[in-house]
Design a protein around this motif. Structure first.
Motif, PDB file in Angstrom:
ATOM      1  N   UNK A  30     -20.487   4.420 -10.931  1.00 27.08           N
ATOM      2  CA  UNK A  30     -20.155   4.354  -9.508  1.00 27.08           C
ATOM      3  C   UNK A  30     -18.866   3.620  -9.231  1.00 27.08           C
ATOM      4  N   UNK A  31     -18.495   2.702 -10.122  1.00 27.07           N
ATOM      5  CA  UNK A  31     -17.292   1.898  -9.902  1.00 27.07           C
ATOM      6  C   UNK A  31     -16.018   2.701 -10.102  1.00 27.07           C
ATOM      7  N   UNK A  32     -16.075   3.708 -10.960  1.00 32.30           N
ATOM      8  CA  UNK A  32     -14.856   4.471 -11.280  1.00 32.30           C
ATOM      9  C   UNK A  32     -14.309   5.204 -10.059  1.00 32.30           C
ATOM     10  N   UNK A  33     -15.099   6.076  -9.391  1.00 25.15           N
ATOM     11  CA  UNK A  33     -14.558   6.735  -8.185  1.00 25.15           C
ATOM     12  C   UNK A  33     -14.263   5.764  -7.057  1.00 25.15           C
ATOM     13  N   UNK A  34     -15.049   4.680  -6.968  1.00 18.67           N
ATOM     14  CA  UNK A  34     -14.801   3.692  -5.916  1.00 18.67           C
ATOM     15  C   UNK A  34     -13.450   3.015  -6.113  1.00 18.67           C
ATOM     16  N   UNK A  35     -13.131   2.726  -7.351  1.00 20.91           N
ATOM     17  CA  UNK A  35     -11.847   2.081  -7.643  1.00 20.91           C
ATOM     18  C   UNK A  35     -10.692   3.041  -7.360  1.00 20.91           C
ATOM     19  N   UNK A  36     -10.842   4.294  -7.742  1.00 22.89           N
ATOM     20  CA  UNK A  36      -9.792   5.296  -7.477  1.00 22.89           C
ATOM     21  C   UNK A  36      -9.578   5.448  -5.979  1.00 22.89           C
ATOM     22  N   UNK A  37     -10.672   5.499  -5.244  1.00 19.42           N
ATOM     23  CA  UNK A  37     -10.570   5.624  -3.782  1.00 19.42           C
ATOM     24  C   UNK A  37      -9.865   4.419  -3.177  1.00 19.42           C
ATOM     25  N   UNK A  38     -10.196   3.228  -3.658  1.00 16.43           N
ATOM     26  CA  UNK A  38      -9.568   2.015  -3.150  1.00 16.43           C
ATOM     27  C   UNK A  38      -8.064   2.043  -3.365  1.00 16.43           C
ATOM     28  N   UNK A  39      -7.637   2.448  -4.548  1.00 17.18           N
ATOM     29  CA  UNK A  39      -6.204   2.499  -4.849  1.00 17.18           C
ATOM     30  C   UNK A  39      -5.500   3.506  -3.951  1.00 17.18           C
ATOM     31  N   UNK A  40      -6.103   4.685  -3.780  1.00 20.98           N
ATOM     32  CA  UNK A  40      -5.483   5.717  -2.945  1.00 20.98           C
ATOM     33  C   UNK A  40      -5.428   5.301  -1.480  1.00 20.98           C
ATOM     34  N   UNK A  41      -6.499   4.651  -0.992  1.00 15.85           N
ATOM     35  CA  UNK A  41      -6.525   4.230   0.406  1.00 15.85           C
ATOM     36  C   UNK A  41      -5.533   3.103   0.689  1.00 15.85           C
ATOM     37  N   UNK A  42      -5.175   2.347  -0.324  1.00 15.07           N
ATOM     38  CA  UNK A  42      -4.209   1.255  -0.147  1.00 15.07           C
ATOM     39  C   UNK A  42      -2.771   1.695  -0.401  1.00 15.07           C
ATOM     40  N   UNK A  43      -2.595   2.896  -0.923  1.00 18.67           N
ATOM     41  CA  UNK A  43      -1.245   3.364  -1.257  1.00 18.67           C
ATOM     42  C   UNK A  43      -0.940   4.697  -0.574  1.00 18.67           C
ATOM     43  N   UNK A  44      -1.452   5.773  -1.120  1.00 21.96           N
ATOM     44  CA  UNK A  44      -1.078   7.115  -0.666  1.00 21.96           C
ATOM     45  C   UNK A  44      -1.604   7.438   0.726  1.00 21.96           C
ATOM     46  N   UNK A  45      -2.828   6.996   1.023  1.00 21.16           N
ATOM     47  CA  UNK A  45      -3.449   7.287   2.320  1.00 21.16           C
ATOM     48  C   UNK A  45      -3.631   6.011   3.134  1.00 21.16           C
ATOM     49  N   UNK A  46      -2.646   5.198   3.201  1.00 23.23           N
ATOM     50  CA  UNK A  46      -2.747   3.897   3.856  1.00 23.23           C
ATOM     51  C   UNK A  46      -2.443   4.010   5.350  1.00 23.23           C
ATOM     52  N   UNK A  47      -3.334   4.704   6.088  1.00 26.05           N
ATOM     53  CA  UNK A  47      -3.159   4.835   7.537  1.00 26.05           C
ATOM     54  C   UNK A  47      -4.488   5.209   8.176  1.00 26.05           C
ATOM     55  N   UNK A  48      -4.583   4.940   9.497  1.00 20.91           N
ATOM     56  CA  UNK A  48      -5.745   5.352  10.272  1.00 20.91           C
ATOM     57  C   UNK A  48      -5.565   6.805  10.708  1.00 20.91           C
ATOM     58  N   UNK A  49      -6.583   7.357  11.395  1.00 23.49           N
ATOM     59  CA  UNK A  49      -6.462   8.720  11.895  1.00 23.49           C
ATOM     60  C   UNK A  49      -5.580   8.738  13.145  1.00 23.49           C
ATOM     61  N   UNK A  50      -4.899   9.842  13.415  1.00 23.46           N
ATOM     62  CA  UNK A  50      -4.094   9.940  14.641  1.00 23.46           C
ATOM     63  C   UNK A  50      -4.916   9.741  15.906  1.00 23.46           C
ATOM     64  N   UNK A  51      -6.161  10.221  15.894  1.00 26.48           N
ATOM     65  CA  UNK A  51      -7.019  10.064  17.069  1.00 26.48           C
ATOM     66  C   UNK A  51      -7.253   8.583  17.360  1.00 26.48           C
ATOM     67  N   UNK A  52      -7.481   7.801  16.328  1.00 22.50           N
ATOM     68  CA  UNK A  52      -7.693   6.363  16.505  1.00 22.50           C
ATOM     69  C   UNK A  52      -6.449   5.722  17.116  1.00 22.50           C
ATOM     70  N   UNK A  53      -5.287   6.084  16.601  1.00 26.50           N
ATOM     71  CA  UNK A  53      -4.055   5.493  17.127  1.00 26.50           C
ATOM     72  C   UNK A  53      -3.825   5.879  18.585  1.00 26.50           C
ATOM     73  N   UNK A  54      -4.038   7.161  18.908  1.00 27.69           N
ATOM     74  CA  UNK A  54      -3.832   7.618  20.282  1.00 27.69           C
ATOM     75  C   UNK A  54      -4.843   6.981  21.235  1.00 27.69           C
TER      76      UNK A  54
END
Length: 300
Positions: A30-54
């Motif tokens: 379980x830690x492997x995909x969780x770690x990959x997701x954490x890295x991607x969310x902090x780098x490549x996908x480091x943003x909220x949704x446009x709806x949230x911002x609007x």
């Protein structure tokens, strides 16, 4: 779950015969995909949704997200204006008309999604299968339920809702689930547990292609945005009640009468869907969302 199928059965073994560290492998997988997701969310996908911002009047941040996605200025501005128009009426007084009907329809959806017996069947499927099969076969069947859920959820979300909408699949799924309910109840009464397992899968097919994935899509479309937390709280509350009561009631009166109850609730909700005005009000909202989605496809 896949990793768990490789571990040996610990039934009838003493503590000395069991590796005391085998359970840690579950956390490793379980830690492997969780770690990959954490890295991607902090780098490549480091943003909220446009709806949230609007929603929080942060148009500049929303613009940056669309800039990242679309690259073209005219498409970015067009999409922002469309989303602003769509989201403008989501935070409203949902206890007053006309939004009260939509709020009631949202509560109805989450009540229906829980009291058709979904969590009871899903969480206790292994116990139900053990009435007919060995523990090993029951575990394999429970695993196949999880696989079936993943496949049918994806197919429904990707294809069925786009082609047939939300309302029709819910109606058809309710009919399938009702047949499953009374099949489980009838053959449980006759103690034909092998046939009961067939109807469990029949019921789950109806659930996994209708209520399960569709309510999650349906709910935010029809319900005012600031009422969604209340709908989800009701859903979680109903789930807790079902999960807590099912094994107790099953032991007291047997699963025959439980599934008769679930079947009656499903029939009632199936009829009620056409009576609530929220389902009719949703049609205009659904057309509007489909228009936005078509534009999204064109942008890609």
């Amino acid at each position: 779950m896949i990793a768990g199928t490789f571990f040996e059965d610990t039934k009838d073994k003493t503590i000395e015969q069991i590796n005391p560290y085998f359970w840690r492998a579950y956390f490793l997988f379980g830690a492997i995909p969780s770690f990959i997701r954490l890295v991607l969310m902090l780098t490549y996908y480091n943003f909220e949704t446009p709806v949230f911002y609007l929603k929080n009047n942060q148009e500049k941040q929303a613009y940056r997200v669309f800039q990242y996605q679309y690259k073209q200025e005219n498409l970015i501005l067009d999409e922002i204006s469309r989303l602003k128009e769509y989201r403008s009426d989501r935070n409203v007084d949902y206890l007053r008309q006309p939004y009260l009907e939509q709020f009631k329809f949202g509560l109805f959806l989450v009540f229906f999604s829980q009291f058709n017996g979904y969590n009871a069947v899903l969480q206790y499927s292994n116990t139900i299968f053990q009435d007919a099969y060995s523990e090993s076969i029951s575990k394999d069947l429970s695993f196949s339920v999880a696989v079936l859920k993943t496949i049918l959820y994806s197919v429904t979300a990707q294809f069925l809702t786009g082609k047939f909408g939300r309302h029709k699949p819910l109606i058809i799924g309710s009919i399938i689930m009702t047949i499953g309910h009374f099949g489980i109840a009838g053959f449980s009464f006759q103690k034909e547990y092998t046939i009961v397992s067939y109807f469990v899968f029949f019921y789950l097919i109806g659930q996994f292609t209708s209520t399960g994935p569709i309510v999650q899509i349906y709910l935010p479309e029809v319900t005012p945005g600031n009422s969604l937390p209340i709908c989800y709280w009701l859903s979680w509350g109903c789930a807790i009640v079902i999960l807590w009561c099912f094994p107790i009631v099953k032991e007291k009166i047997g699963q025959t009468y439980i599934f008769i109850f679930f079947g009656v609730i499903t029939i009632f909700c199936d009829v009620a869907q056409d009576q609530l005005r929220g389902s009719r009000n949703l049609q205009n909202t659904q057309f509007k969302i489909e228009e936005i989605l078509k534009c999204g496809i064109r942008y890609k």
